[in-house]
Design a protein around this motif. Structure first.
Motif, mmCIF file in Angstrom:
data_model
loop_
_atom_site.group_PDB
_atom_site.id
_atom_site.type_symbol
_atom_site.label_atom_id
_atom_site.label_comp_id
_atom_site.label_asym_id
_atom_site.label_seq_id
_atom_site.Cartn_x
_atom_site.Cartn_y
_atom_site.Cartn_z
ATOM 1 N N SER A 100 1.123 70.506 40.861
ATOM 2 C CA SER A 100 0.776 70.079 40.289
ATOM 3 C C SER A 100 -0.561 69.715 40.175
ATOM 4 O O SER A 100 -0.962 68.874 41.645
ATOM 5 C CB SER A 100 1.817 68.947 39.316
ATOM 6 O OG SER A 100 1.577 67.475 40.253
ATOM 7 N N CYS A 101 -1.451 68.753 39.489
ATOM 8 C CA CYS A 101 -2.428 68.329 39.516
ATOM 9 C C CYS A 101 -2.020 67.061 40.213
ATOM 10 O O CYS A 101 -2.411 65.983 40.974
ATOM 11 C CB CYS A 101 -2.931 68.048 38.104
ATOM 12 S SG CYS A 101 -4.120 68.562 36.595
ATOM 13 N N MET A 102 -1.102 66.156 40.153
ATOM 14 C CA MET A 102 -0.773 64.714 40.410
ATOM 15 C C MET A 102 -0.465 64.731 41.764
ATOM 16 O O MET A 102 -1.087 64.029 42.806
ATOM 17 C CB MET A 102 0.241 64.386 39.987
ATOM 18 C CG MET A 102 0.192 63.149 39.448
ATOM 19 S SD MET A 102 -1.133 61.946 39.160
ATOM 20 C CE MET A 102 -1.120 60.944 37.902
ATOM 21 N N CYS A 117 -9.159 67.608 44.364
ATOM 22 C CA CYS A 117 -9.415 67.948 43.071
ATOM 23 C C CYS A 117 -11.157 67.610 42.854
ATOM 24 O O CYS A 117 -11.724 66.091 43.267
ATOM 25 C CB CYS A 117 -8.795 66.705 42.231
ATOM 26 S SG CYS A 117 -9.697 67.281 40.001
ATOM 27 N N HIS A 152 -9.934 58.823 35.960
ATOM 28 C CA HIS A 152 -8.995 60.180 34.666
ATOM 29 C C HIS A 152 -8.880 61.257 35.077
ATOM 30 O O HIS A 152 -9.904 61.695 34.053
ATOM 31 C CB HIS A 152 -9.210 59.351 33.814
ATOM 32 C CG HIS A 152 -9.061 57.888 33.169
ATOM 33 N ND1 HIS A 152 -7.718 57.797 33.171
ATOM 34 C CD2 HIS A 152 -9.539 56.312 32.797
ATOM 35 C CE1 HIS A 152 -7.668 56.258 33.682
ATOM 36 N NE2 HIS A 152 -8.645 55.439 33.359
ATOM 37 N N GLN A 154 -7.049 63.463 35.131
ATOM 38 C CA GLN A 154 -6.830 64.935 34.309
ATOM 39 C C GLN A 154 -7.637 64.881 32.562
ATOM 40 O O GLN A 154 -8.010 65.973 32.200
ATOM 41 C CB GLN A 154 -5.223 64.875 34.298
ATOM 42 C CG GLN A 154 -5.310 65.392 35.484
ATOM 43 C CD GLN A 154 -3.241 64.851 35.545
ATOM 44 O OE1 GLN A 154 -2.815 65.456 35.070
ATOM 45 N NE2 GLN A 154 -3.033 63.477 36.105
ATOM 46 N N THR A 158 -10.175 68.008 31.484
ATOM 47 C CA THR A 158 -9.481 68.316 29.901
ATOM 48 C C THR A 158 -10.860 68.331 28.974
ATOM 49 O O THR A 158 -11.067 69.655 28.372
ATOM 50 C CB THR A 158 -8.987 67.661 29.226
ATOM 51 O OG1 THR A 158 -7.130 67.479 30.347
ATOM 52 C CG2 THR A 158 -8.066 67.792 27.859
ATOM 53 N N THR A 172 -3.122 68.497 26.841
ATOM 54 C CA THR A 172 -3.264 68.212 28.164
ATOM 55 C C THR A 172 -3.701 68.202 29.419
ATOM 56 O O THR A 172 -2.316 68.372 29.610
ATOM 57 C CB THR A 172 -3.388 66.423 28.085
ATOM 58 O OG1 THR A 172 -3.957 65.509 26.840
ATOM 59 C CG2 THR A 172 -4.234 65.677 28.955
ATOM 60 N N ASN A 174 -3.133 68.941 33.132
ATOM 61 C CA ASN A 174 -2.187 68.252 34.162
ATOM 62 C C ASN A 174 -1.710 69.427 35.214
ATOM 63 O O ASN A 174 -0.400 68.663 36.447
ATOM 64 C CB ASN A 174 -1.292 67.265 33.214
ATOM 65 C CG ASN A 174 0.398 68.745 32.999
ATOM 66 O OD1 ASN A 174 0.381 69.471 32.533
ATOM 67 N ND2 ASN A 174 1.103 67.812 31.651
ATOM 68 N N HIS A 175 -1.650 70.594 34.817
ATOM 69 C CA HIS A 175 -1.487 71.487 36.605
ATOM 70 C C HIS A 175 -2.529 72.673 35.748
ATOM 71 O O HIS A 175 -2.755 73.590 35.487
ATOM 72 C CB HIS A 175 0.060 72.186 35.562
ATOM 73 C CG HIS A 175 0.468 72.149 36.768
ATOM 74 N ND1 HIS A 175 0.700 73.694 37.519
ATOM 75 C CD2 HIS A 175 1.879 72.495 37.340
ATOM 76 C CE1 HIS A 175 1.183 73.310 38.662
ATOM 77 N NE2 HIS A 175 1.814 73.133 38.641
#
Ligand code: SF4
Length: 189
Positions: A100-102, A117, A152, A154, A158, A172, A174-175
């Motif tokens: 995932s993005c996180m 990222c 921020h 993510q 977006t 939004t 997130n992945h």
């Protein structure tokens, strides 16, 4: 929700138009260097699997790239097992999920490593150069930069999606897989 088959011949175009910046960057680095370090291989490989690249093509893809720099025997000896493992074909046969993005954002990335990222890891000049390269307007670039610089990532992604597709994503970002699916479905609409 059947995934459409991905062809290797389409991968460069998909990377350019439909991949999120993180995966696009890994694709470009792999194509330029014919190699990725462990984390890059894992993150990019699991992403490719998640968007529907089937097993045979997945192995062919990595083999094609890696054997531009090493012989077939070395690939089979040093890398094949890991790619099979990643796809869940050997070992505990676990079906690993794409990051995932996180998870990508929290992962430790050494300077210059390509698997972070971009909104977090690219230096300001490099980020700007990439956004300019995409043909994004100056106003939108500033917006994206401001959001990214306030951590921020993510939300910055977006906004980026919105800038390159001329409309916001429904969900939004997130992945990376969700980015890809939303990008593809817009084109089909
Ligand atoms: Fe990739 Fe997520 Fe960063 Fe976008 S926000 S570039 S999808 S990790």
């Amino acid at each position: 929700n059947v995934k459409e088959e991905i062809n290797l011949a389409d991968l460069d175009t998909l990377a350019k138009k439909n991949f999120p910046p993180c995966m696009k960057h890994l694709h470009e680095v792999l194509k330029a260097n014919h190699h990725l370090k462990h984390d890059g291989r894992l993150i990019y490989g699991l992403f490719l699997k998640s968007i529907g690249l089937r097993y045979e093509l997945f192995i062919e893809f990595w083999r094609n790239e890696f054997t531009k720099k090493m012989d077939e025997d070395s690939f089979n000896k040093h890398h094949l097992y890991n790619f099979n493992h990643q796809y869940g074909k050997v070992g505990r046969r676990v079906s690993y999920s794409a990051y995932s993005c996180m998870k990508i954002i929290m992962n430790v990335v050494a300077p210059g490593d390509p698997h972070g990222c971009p909104f977090k890891c690219f230096g300001p000049d490099n980020l700007r150069a990439k956004l300019v390269e995409e043909g994004i307007s100056e106003q939108k670039i500033s917006e994206i930069e401001n959001i990214a610089h306030s951590d921020h990532y993510q939300l910055a992604c977006t906004k980026y999606f919105e800038a390159v597709h001329s409309q916001p994503p429904k969900v939004t970002i997130n992945h990376p897989t969700s980015y890809f699916q939303q990008s593809i479905s817009l084109i089909k609409d």
